[in-house]
Design an enzyme around this catalytic site. Structure first.
Site, PDB file in Angstrom:
ATOM      1  N   ARG A 128       5.166  -1.743  -9.265  1.00 37.52           N
ATOM      2  CA  ARG A 128       4.503  -3.255  -9.544  1.00 37.52           C
ATOM      3  C   ARG A 128       3.167  -3.218  -9.921  1.00 37.52           C
ATOM      4  NH1 ARG A 128       3.713  -7.720  -4.953  1.00 37.52           N
ATOM      5  NH2 ARG A 128       2.028  -6.412  -4.240  1.00 37.52           N
ATOM      6  N   ASP A 147       2.392   3.375   1.147  1.00 35.96           N
ATOM      7  CA  ASP A 147       1.375   4.057   1.533  1.00 35.96           C
ATOM      8  C   ASP A 147       1.548   4.265   3.067  1.00 35.96           C
ATOM      9  OD1 ASP A 147       0.148   4.029  -0.988  1.00 35.96           O
ATOM     10  OD2 ASP A 147      -1.512   2.273  -0.634  1.00 35.96           O
TER      11      ASP A 147
END
Ligand code: PRP
Ligand code: URA
Length: 237
Positions: free
Chosen positions: A132, A231
């Site tokens: 994205r 993450d």
């Protein structure tokens, strides 16, 4: 995350700023949307959301939630009869009819796919890389390992976060170019905005999620959400 500046007259506008979003109650009863109500799911999800949960534990929880979601999302799979012999006598048993595909949307979908695989080790894993863009929130394809020969009864696109819905919609578009009889989306947390977009764009798929959250913030992150699922799984904080 997106850096914002306020000094320049040409400052980039925040991609979700001022964009109207549906309320949670407005999308709770969309057709073919399944929101888990299992208490074990809620328990694990809360542990995952906690900002103090570190990547090894976070990844383990993604896998466990993936397994629970896989169990819920495979409830309606087709079976076929099969003759076997138990140690006692012959019998007619049942087995899953046709292959099952799982498409993790890289990177964050990897943990979910692993959890799915623990429930059904025979699944085919079809990797699809979508990233994205943080300024535009448009998904861009960067990796595609979908096979050309297809012998599946169903394929599940899996990704923890359904935010604007762009990545999920693109993944289903890619899968629709293969000749797969049934497609589903499986995710952990959805925002009302992305859920509505996915459901309206692809009304022919089933959508399985663990939770429906409140909204997206100005830069397209889910609130209350859990932060960045990629993450937090892979320690790139
Ligand atoms: C995140 C997430 C979804 C996507 C959701 O991935 O895992 O794929 O964003 O956002 P959307 O619904 O607005 O498209 P990201 O692109 O950050 O890549 P990553 O998995 O490599 O972290
Ligand atoms: N991707 C994430 O990892 N988290 C969000 O809240 C939105 C998109």
């Amino acid at each position: 995350m997106t850096e914002t500046t306020t000094s320049s007259s040409e400052r980039p506008s925040l991609p979700m700023q001022g964009v109207p979003q549906p309320r949670r109650e407005e999308v709770l009863n969309l057709p073919r949307v399944h929101i888990s109500s299992h208490p074990v799911m809620a328990h694990k999800l809360t542990a995952m959301r906690d900002k103090n949960t570190q990547p090894p534990e976070f990844y383990r929880l993604v896998k466990e939630i993936g397994a629970l979601l896989a169990y819920e999302a495979t409830e309606t799979l087709a079976l076929e009869r099969v003759e076997i012999e138990t140690p006692m006598r012959p019998m007619i048993g049942q087995r899953l009819a046709g292959g099952i595909g799982v498409t993790p949307i890289l990177r964050a979908g990897l943990g979910l796919a692993e959890g799915f695989r623990e429930v059904i080790p025979e699944v085919q894993i079809w990797h699809l890389g979508l990233r994205r863009d943080e300024q535009t929130l448009q998904a861009m394809e960067y990796y595609n390992q979908l096979p050309h020969r297809v012998d599946l009864q169903v394929c599940y696109a899996v990704d923890p976060m359904l935010a604007t819905g762009g990545s999920a919609i693109d993944a289903i578009n890619v899968l629709k170019r293969r000749d797969i009889p049934r497609l589903c989306y499986l995710g952990i947390i959805a925002a009302p905005y992305g859920l509505l977009k996915l459901s309206q764009t692809h009304p022919d798929i089933d959508i399985y999620i663990a939770a429906l959250d409140e909204s997206l913030n100005d830069v397209g992150y889910i609130l209350p959400g859990l932060g960045d699922a990629g993450d937090r799984q892979f320690g790139t904080l």
